[in-house]
Design a protein around this motif. Structure first.
Motif, PDB file in Angstrom:
ATOM      1  N   GLY A 101       0.812  -1.214   0.000  1.00  0.00           N
ATOM      2  CA  GLY A 101       0.000   0.000   0.000  1.00  0.00           C
ATOM      3  C   GLY A 101       0.843   1.261   0.000  1.00  0.00           C
ATOM      4  N   ASP A 102       1.979   1.248   0.703  1.00  0.00           N
ATOM      5  CA  ASP A 102       2.857   2.428   0.746  1.00  0.00           C
ATOM      6  C   ASP A 102       3.339   2.815  -0.645  1.00  0.00           C
ATOM      7  N   HIS A 103       3.739   1.821  -1.424  1.00  0.00           N
ATOM      8  CA  HIS A 103       4.266   2.122  -2.761  1.00  0.00           C
ATOM      9  C   HIS A 103       3.160   2.607  -3.697  1.00  0.00           C
ATOM     10  N   ASP A 104       1.941   2.091  -3.536  1.00  0.00           N
ATOM     11  CA  ASP A 104       0.824   2.619  -4.326  1.00  0.00           C
ATOM     12  C   ASP A 104       0.508   4.051  -3.902  1.00  0.00           C
ATOM     13  N   TRP A 105       0.565   4.322  -2.604  1.00  0.00           N
ATOM     14  CA  TRP A 105       0.304   5.680  -2.087  1.00  0.00           C
ATOM     15  C   TRP A 105       1.308   6.673  -2.669  1.00  0.00           C
TER      16      TRP A 105
ATOM     17  N   PHE B  26       0.865   6.526  -6.939  1.00  0.00           N
ATOM     18  CA  PHE B  26      -0.389   6.940  -7.565  1.00  0.00           C
ATOM     19  C   PHE B  26      -1.237   7.859  -6.689  1.00  0.00           C
ATOM     20  N   GLY B  27      -0.851   8.017  -5.416  1.00  0.00           N
ATOM     21  CA  GLY B  27      -1.659   8.818  -4.507  1.00  0.00           C
ATOM     22  C   GLY B  27      -2.846   8.080  -3.963  1.00  0.00           C
ATOM     23  N   ASN B  28      -2.958   6.800  -4.279  1.00  0.00           N
ATOM     24  CA  ASN B  28      -4.069   5.959  -3.846  1.00  0.00           C
ATOM     25  C   ASN B  28      -3.552   4.601  -3.415  1.00  0.00           C
TER      26      ASN B  28
ATOM     27  N   PRO C 234      -6.791   5.274   1.512  1.00  0.00           N
ATOM     28  CA  PRO C 234      -6.103   6.550   1.763  1.00  0.00           C
ATOM     29  C   PRO C 234      -5.775   7.253   0.456  1.00  0.00           C
ATOM     30  N   ARG C 235      -5.989   8.556   0.439  1.00  0.00           N
ATOM     31  CA  ARG C 235      -5.703   9.371  -0.750  1.00  0.00           C
ATOM     32  C   ARG C 235      -4.786  10.510  -0.331  1.00  0.00           C
ATOM     33  N   TRP C 236      -3.660  10.653  -1.032  1.00  0.00           N
ATOM     34  CA  TRP C 236      -2.652  11.636  -0.640  1.00  0.00           C
ATOM     35  C   TRP C 236      -3.129  13.051  -0.944  1.00  0.00           C
ATOM     36  N   ARG C 237      -3.278  13.407  -2.197  1.00  0.00           N
ATOM     37  CA  ARG C 237      -3.725  14.736  -2.586  1.00  0.00           C
ATOM     38  C   ARG C 237      -5.067  14.601  -3.287  1.00  0.00           C
TER      39      ARG C 237
ATOM     40  N   GLN D 185     -10.683   9.909  -6.929  1.00  0.00           N
ATOM     41  CA  GLN D 185      -9.349   9.317  -6.814  1.00  0.00           C
ATOM     42  C   GLN D 185      -8.370  10.341  -6.245  1.00  0.00           C
ATOM     43  N   GLY D 186      -7.296   9.842  -5.685  1.00  0.00           N
ATOM     44  CA  GLY D 186      -6.236  10.702  -5.173  1.00  0.00           C
ATOM     45  C   GLY D 186      -5.080  10.781  -6.159  1.00  0.00           C
TER      46      GLY D 186
END
Length: 548
Positions: free
Chosen positions: A125-129, A132-134, A260-263, A270-271
């Motif tokens: 999940g960290d690497h997807d965050w 891709f921000g998601n 979780p969505r970063w920005r 979607q993030g």
């Protein structure tokens, strides 16, 4: 009835996945430049494929890999989370603090059970965050209901909707299931085509969707079903998309997907990742530059040549020891008939590529995510460097704690309580009706703790200097609270602090000891004076002087 519900759910899901196709195309472009292992949003990867065959430069991939490893390495080491109420007056009561620490240890044991898959799921999940921000994760229990189970899912396979407060509360996830497994798990609920496939080819795969949504969305007008799921605000539904039938459903006490969505941007569910979005032009450009520089380097080592065609009829043998036979006149200069072509300076291209690397490193915060070394700094320098670090790291660490770690742990905690996987024992009366949350030990919190310690040290120095001019100044400060906060800032555990009653008893006992010591000193002083008076009286009497 079930068929109509299944058709409606399939229709909603198809619409959601169609709307996110442009986002998948963007993620495919990002993945090809930064995350080749995940570059299967719009194409299928096969085992044995060369995932990086389109890349000429690995720096963007390495930069993303470094930042992708940061959340786990910097935010989830040791005892990195604690259960709290969020109300400082309650959390600081020693008996409550001890119970919360005990509950934290029990829950941490569940999370880090080797079968729970927490570490593997969060790393994925960290690497997807970061890329891709998601990220899409789920929390559940094992099939045998013996332990918790964390999973990370490909963002390509998931589509979701937001509720009125901007939180994901409807998610559909694509999956494949063989006829063999469908018949084992759902038995008589499977379609007749699945049963036929079981006889002909048990490995035949069918399209399934796992859907989690609010109960009212599916059974808002069905009183009987609402009574059935009265204790469950969410439903978990498995649908056979190929035949539009519901295979199974059950109630959930909490929405068990964490997205979780970063920005985030308004009206987009979607993030996005600022790191990859901002540096995507640099990521593309550095690949082109690397290709050009490689070609230029090859030309510099093995330069192209030109020769007069009527003399050099065949290729010139340029390999070591090669011999080329030519017919030239006796007075002809071979250098005028054959020469190499100068192609430019490779170092200029290297300098340009280094500049692009620095821009990519800046985008991925590689020059900012390090806590400053304050061992040889003054208190003021320490506070300034820590403040600088917080400003640089907060845009990255802040969203991870609030949008990622907190919801993930909270969902797991609620499910653990509902499934009675944790026995917390007797809960203190102060926690009756109080909600729980989580606090985290991270570089940001460490920086705050160091700031408290530095403030305490600096304050003591100021007060010590001021007391030389006015000894009443130290009495204006609460040294007990200053010391307690500074000790907390070092990360001291809660069981180092006494209960208020115990602290009061200790203070009273110490006061009694101090009073006894003072009384003993006074008695000792009085005995010495009496002895001196008696000796003086005897001396006067011996001298013939009357003593009254």
């Amino acid at each position: 009835m079930e068929d109509s519900k299944a058709k409606e759910l399939c229709r909603i899901g198809s619409s959601l996945f169609t709307k996110k196709l442009p986002y998948d195309s963007l993620c495919q472009d990002i993945a090809e430049n930064y995350y080749p292992l995940r570059s299967d949003f719009t194409r299928t990867l096969q085992l044995g494929d060369d995932f990086t065959n389109q890349l000429m430069e690995s720096y963007p991939v390495q930069a993303r890999e470094t930042l992708g490893n940061a959340p786990s390495a910097m935010l989830r080491q040791g005892d990195w989370f604690s259960i709290k109420t969020g109300v400082e007056a309650i959390d600081e009561q020693p008996n409550v603090a001890r119970w919360l620490e005990s509950a934290t240890r029990l829950y941490r044991r569940q999370v880090y059970d080797r079968r729970a898959n927490f570490v593997a799921a969060t790393i994925e999940g960290d690497h997807d965050w970061v890329t891709f921000g998601n990220a899409v994760l789920s929390v559940g229990e094992s099939p045998d209901r013996d332990h918790m189970l964390f999973n990370a899912w490909h963002p390509r396979d998931c589509a979701w909707m937001l509720n009125e407060v901007g939180k994901v509360d409807h998610l559909q996830r694509k999956m494949k299931m063989t006829a063999r497994n469908m018949c084992r798990k759902y038995k008589d609920k499977v379609h007749v085509d699945v049963k036929t496939a079981l006889q002909k080819d048990p490995s035949t795969e069918f399209n399934i969707r796992h859907i989690v949504l609010p109960t009212d969305d599916l059974y808002g007008s069905d009183k009987a079903m609402r009574r059935r799921y009265a204790k469950f605000p969410y439903l978990s539904v498995y649908v056979d998309v190929d035949h539009e039938t519901i295979l199974g459903e059950g109630g959930l006490p909490v929405f068990n997907y964490v997205v979780p969505r970063w920005r985030t941007l308004s009206n987009i569910v979607q993030g996005f990742s600022p790191a990859t979005i901002n540096s995507l032009p640099d990521g593309r450009m550095i690949q082109s530059m690397a290709r050009i520089i490689l070609e230029q380097g090859e030309k510099a080592v093995d330069p192209p040549t030109v020769a007069k065609g009527d003399i050099f009829r065949d290729a010139v043998n340029m390999y070591a020891g090669g011999m080329t036979y030519v017919d030239v006149e006796d007075d002809a200069d071979i250098r005028k008939l054959f020469q190499t072509i100068e192609t430019g300076n490779v170092s200029i291209g290297m300098e340009m590529k280094q500049d692009v690397r620095e821009l990519i490193a800046e985008a991925f915060l590689l020059n900012k995510l390090f806590l400053p070394d304050t061992r040889e700094m003054t208190a003021y320098e320490t506070s300034q460097r820590i403040a600088e670090f917080r400003r640089a790291a907060l845009p990255f660490f802040g969203p991870i704690e609030s949008e990622y770690n907190l919801p993930l742990l909270d969902v797991g905690f609620q499910l653990a309580i509902h499934n009675r996987q944790i026995d917390f024992g007797e809960i203190p009366d102060e926690l009756d009706g109080a909600e729980t949350t989580f606090t985290f030990e991270s570089p940001l919190n460490t920086a705050e703790g160091r700031a408290l310690v530095a403030s305490f040290q600096e304050s003591v120095q100021i007060l010590a200097g001021a007391s030389q001019f006015d000894n009443k100044i130290p009495s204006t400060m609460n040294f007990a609270k200053m010391t307690k906060d500074a000790v907390k800032g070092t990360g001291a555990p809660a069981d180092w602090f006494n209960d208020e009653e115990v602290a009061t008893e200790e203070a009273d006992r110490q006061e009694q000891v101090d009073n006894l010591q003072k009384a003993a000193a006074m008695l000792a002083g009085g005995a010495g004076v009496a002895q001196q008076v008696g000796d003086a009286a005897q001396s006067l009497q011996k001298a013939g002087i009357p003593v009254a």
